[in-house]
Design an enzyme around this catalytic site. Structure first.
Site, PDB file in Angstrom:
ATOM      1  N   GLU A 192      30.609  25.793  24.939  1.00 22.96           N
ATOM      2  CA  GLU A 192      30.918  24.393  24.615  1.00 22.96           C
ATOM      3  C   GLU A 192      32.183  24.368  23.750  1.00 22.96           C
ATOM      4  O   GLU A 192      32.288  25.107  22.780  1.00 22.96           O
ATOM      5  CB  GLU A 192      29.731  23.758  23.882  1.00 22.96           C
ATOM      6  N   GLU A 217      33.464  21.624  22.160  1.00 23.13           N
ATOM      7  CA  GLU A 217      33.579  20.618  21.106  1.00 23.13           C
ATOM      8  C   GLU A 217      32.293  20.412  20.315  1.00 23.13           C
ATOM      9  O   GLU A 217      32.272  20.591  19.107  1.00 23.13           O
ATOM     10  CB  GLU A 217      34.040  19.303  21.743  1.00 23.13           C
ATOM     11  N   GLY A 270      25.413  18.962  22.773  1.00 21.51           N
ATOM     12  CA  GLY A 270      24.862  17.634  23.080  1.00 21.51           C
ATOM     13  C   GLY A 270      25.811  16.783  23.904  1.00 21.51           C
ATOM     14  O   GLY A 270      25.414  15.751  24.443  1.00 21.51           O
ATOM     15  N   LYS A 296      23.227   3.387  21.060  1.00 14.47           N
ATOM     16  CA  LYS A 296      21.919   2.743  20.852  1.00 14.47           C
ATOM     17  C   LYS A 296      21.648   2.539  19.364  1.00 14.47           C
ATOM     18  O   LYS A 296      20.977   1.581  18.970  1.00 14.47           O
ATOM     19  CB  LYS A 296      20.796   3.566  21.493  1.00 14.47           C
ATOM     20  N   GLU A 316      35.844  -9.050  34.207  1.00 14.54           N
ATOM     21  CA  GLU A 316      35.288  -8.184  35.254  1.00 14.54           C
ATOM     22  C   GLU A 316      36.048  -8.446  36.555  1.00 14.54           C
ATOM     23  O   GLU A 316      36.157  -9.592  36.988  1.00 14.54           O
ATOM     24  CB  GLU A 316      33.790  -8.477  35.433  1.00 14.54           C
ATOM     25  N   VAL A 331      36.754   0.797  31.856  1.00 13.80           N
ATOM     26  CA  VAL A 331      37.011   0.633  33.292  1.00 13.80           C
ATOM     27  C   VAL A 331      36.559   1.867  34.080  1.00 13.80           C
ATOM     28  O   VAL A 331      37.103   2.168  35.138  1.00 13.80           O
ATOM     29  CB  VAL A 331      38.505   0.344  33.553  1.00 13.80           C
ATOM     30  N   HIS A 353      -3.538  -5.673  28.233  1.00 16.20           N
ATOM     31  CA  HIS A 353      -3.204  -6.996  27.715  1.00 16.20           C
ATOM     32  C   HIS A 353      -3.307  -6.987  26.201  1.00 16.20           C
ATOM     33  O   HIS A 353      -4.247  -6.398  25.671  1.00 16.20           O
ATOM     34  CB  HIS A 353      -4.192  -8.025  28.277  1.00 16.20           C
TER      35      HIS A 353
END
Ligand SMILES: Cc1cc2nc3c(=O)[nH]c(=O)nc-3n(C[C@H](O)[C@H](O)[C@H](O)COP(=O)(O)OP(=O)(O)OC[C@H]3O[C@@H](n4cnc5c(N)ncnc54)[C@H](O)[C@@H]3O)c2cc1C
Length: 464
Positions: free
Chosen positions: A35, A37, A40, A52, A203, A269, A443
Site C-alpha cells: 500500500e 498511502e 483501508g 458518513k 446534473e 463527475v 412490529h
C-alpha cells in the site's frame, strides 16, 4: 537483497485488497499487501466512512433544529465545522488503524510503498528505504480509483474541490455548486446544504440520482428542493471562471446559457481507475479506458494476475470490492469460488432522505422484456415512521409477473440504507413474492413497509 517470496501479493489495501489479503491468509496462504498511502484505501480514509461521519453530524443538527417537533427544547443550536471535520477524520483514523491490527492478527505482511508489476510473478516496490522485489505465483491488483477531472473544471483545492477537499474543507461554503448528482455529489450537497450552504446541484442527465428508479429520483428531488437546494437537470457546466474568492459558472440548459456566481464548487463527475504506472499494459493486461478488463472471476487473462474492486469497473462500491476480494482469495487458494452477481449488489446513498436500491428499476425491467407487477408503500402509512417523525419516503418493489421473482427494490426515506439488505438476502435466496408475503415482519418497524410494498404488488396491502 533477495526477493521475498509469498503465495499471493495484493497491490492496494482498500476494501478489495485488504479483504483479499485477510481471506487468503485465513486459508493458509502467505500474503503480502503493498500500500502506497494508507491502509483501508479510499473507503476508510476518503470515501464511505468519513462521509458518513460528516453526514451523521448533519443529521443530528437537522434533528436538533426539529427539537420542537419532539416536545424538546434546544437553544443556540449550531455547529463548529472544524470539530465536525475532526470527528470525521478521527473515525477514519480509527478504522484505518484497525486494518493494521487485522493484518497482524492474520499474519499478512504489510509493505508500505509504491508497487509495480516487474515481470511474471514479480512486483517491484519503491519504499522509503529503496526498492524491494517481491515474488508470488498470484498477484491481485486492487489499486482503486480517483476523482475524474474534466477539462476546465479541474479542482484547485481553493475554489473548486474534489471529494478529498470537501472532506477537509478550508472554509464553510456560502454559495455552493455541486457538479454531478450521483451518490458522491448528492451526499456532499446534502451535507453542506444542511449546514446552511445555499446549494445548487447540476446534473447533465435528465434527473438527479440518475441510476435510481425514476420515481425514487423524483421523490428525492422534491425533498431536496423542499430543503432549499436548487436542482438543475439536463444541464451542463461548460466553463468555470475563477477570480479571487468567487467562481462564475457558465451553465447550459435547454439550449440557453446562463452564468451564476458561487464561492465554492465541488466537482463530482465520476471516477477513473488507477491504472497508470503499474506496468499493466507491458504485462499484457487489457484496459477499457481506465479500467482493467476481467472475467467474472476477476481474472485478467494473464496467468496469475487478477484485478478487483474499482479498478476492475462498476459498480464502484466498497462491498463489491470486498466481495471480489473474498472470491479471488478463495479461487487462488483452490476453493470453489462464487462470482459476484452485479444485479444483487445494493447501492446506498446517505443523503437526506436516504436512497437505496437493488436489482432492476421498473423501466429497465420492462426494457429487458419482463411483464412486471409493481408494489409501492409510502412511509406515511407506517407506524414506526410516524413515531420517528419521518413520514416522507416510499418503498417500491418490481416483480416478474410470470414467476413472482423479485426483480428490483427501490427505497427513499429514513434508514432505507439499513433496510435494503432484507431484499438483497431475498434475491440471493431466490425468494418469490409468496415467500415474502408469508414472512412475518416485526412490529413496529420500518421493515413492515417492505412487506406492504410486496403485498401492494399483488393488490393486498393492508395499511394503505
Ligand atoms: C466520497 C466517497 C464516498 C463513497 N461512499 C461510498 C459508500 O458509502 N459506499 C460504498 O460502497 N462505496 C463508497 N465509495 C466508493 C468506495 O470508496 C470504493 O468503491 C472503494 O474504496 C473501492 O475499493 P478498492 O479496494 O477497489 O480501492 P480503494 O479503496 O481506492 O483502494 C485502493 C488502494 O490502492 C492503493 N494504491 C494505488 N496504487 C498503488 C500502487 N501502485 N502501489 C501501492 N498501492 C497503491 C491506494 O493508495 C489505495 O489505498 C465512496 C467513494 C468516495 C470517493
Amino acid at each position: 537483497m533477495a526477493p521475498r517470496s509469498f503465495d499471493m501479493i495484493v497491490i492496494g489495501a482498500g476494501p478489495g485488497g485488504y479483504v483479499a489479503a485477510i481471506r487468503a491468509a485465513q486459508l493458509g496462504l502467505s500474503v503480502a499487501c503493498v500500500e502506497r498511502e494508507h491502509l483501508g484505501g479510499i473507503c476508510l480514509n476518503w470515501g464511505c466512512i468519513p462521509t458518513k461521519a460528516l453526514l451523521r453530524s448533519a443529521e443530528v443538527l437537522h434533528l436538533m433544529h426539529r427539537a420542537g417537533d419532539f416536545g424538546l427544547k434546544a437553544d443556540g443550536v449550531g455547529y463548529d465545522l472544524d470539530a465536525v471535520v475532526q470527528r470525521s477524520r478521527a473515525v477514519a483514523k480509527q478504522l484505518s488503524g484497525g486494518i493494521g491490527h487485522l493484518f497482524k492478527k492474520n499474519k499478512v505482511t504489510a509493505v508500505m510503498g509504491d508497487a509495480r508489476l516487474a515481470g511474471k510473478g514479480r512486483v517491484s516496490v519503491r519504499t522509503n528505504n529503496g526498492t524491494e522485489e517481491l515474488t508470488a505465483p498470484a498477484i491481485v491488483v486492487a489499486t482503486g480509483a480517483r476523482a475524474r477531472e474534466l477539462p476546465g473544471l479541474e479542482a484547485d483545492g481553493d475554489l473548486v474541490w474534489t471529494y478529498k477537499h470537501a472532506l477537509l474543507p478550508p472554509r464553510m461554503p456560502t454559495k455552493l455548486l455541486v457538479i454531478g448528482s450521483g451518490a458522491i455529489g448528492i451526499e456532499f450537497a446534502s451535507f453542506y446544504n444542511t449546514l446552511g450552504a445555499d446549494t445548487t446541484v447540476v446534473e447533465v442527465l435528465d434527473r438527479v440520482l440518475p441510476v435510481e428508479d425514476a420515481e425514487i429520483s423524483a421523490f428525492a428531488r422534491k425533498q431536496f428542493v423542499k430543503q432549499g437546494m436548487t436542482i438543475l437537470e439536463g444541464a451542463t457546466v461548460t466553463k468555470l471562471d475563477r477570480a479571487r474568492g468567487k467562481v462564475t459558472a457558465h451553465i447550459e440548459k435547454g439550449g440557453k446559457s446562463a452564468s451564476h456566481e458561487f464561492d465554492t464548487v465541488i466537482s463530482a463527475v465520476g471516477i477513473v481507475g488507477n491504472v497508470e504506472g503499474l506496468g499493466l499494459e507491458e504485462a499484457g493486461v487489457k484496459l477499457d479506458r481506465t479500467h482493467v478488463v476481467t472475467d467474472e472471476y476477476c481474472r485478467t487473462g494473464v496467468e496469475g494476475l487478477y484485478a478487483i474492486g474499482d479498478i476492475a469497473g462498476p459498480p464502484w462500491l466498497a462491498h463489491k470490492a470486498s466481495h471480489e476480494g473474498v472470491m479471488v482469495a478463495e479461487l487462488i487458494a483452490g476453493l470453489h469460488a462464487h462470482p459476484v452477481k452485479p444485479e444483487s449488489i445494493a447501492g446506498c446513498t446517505y443523503c437526506h432522505p436516504q436512497v437505496a436500491s437493488v436489482g432492476l428499476t421498473e423501466v429497465r425491467a420492462k426494457d429487458a422484456g419482463y411483464q412486471v407487477r409493481v408494489g409501492r408503500f409510502p412511509f406515511i402509512g407506517n407506524g414506526k415512521a410516524i413515531a420517528l417523525g419521518e413520514p416522507e419516503g416510499m418503498i417500491k418493489t418490481v416483480f416478474d409477473a410470470g414467476t413472482g421473482e423479485l426483480l428490483g427494490a427501490h427505497m427513499v426515506g429514513a434508514e432505507v440504507t439499513e433496510l435494503i439488505q432484507g431484499y438483497v438476502v431475498g434475491r440471493q435466496l431466490e425468494t418469490t413474492e409468496e415467500d415474502l408475503m408469508q414472512t412475518v415482519f416485526p412490529h413496529p418497524t420500518l421493515s413492515e413497509m417492505m412487506h406492504e410494498s410486496v403485498l401492494d404488488a399483488y393488490g393486498r396491502a393492508l395499511h394503505f
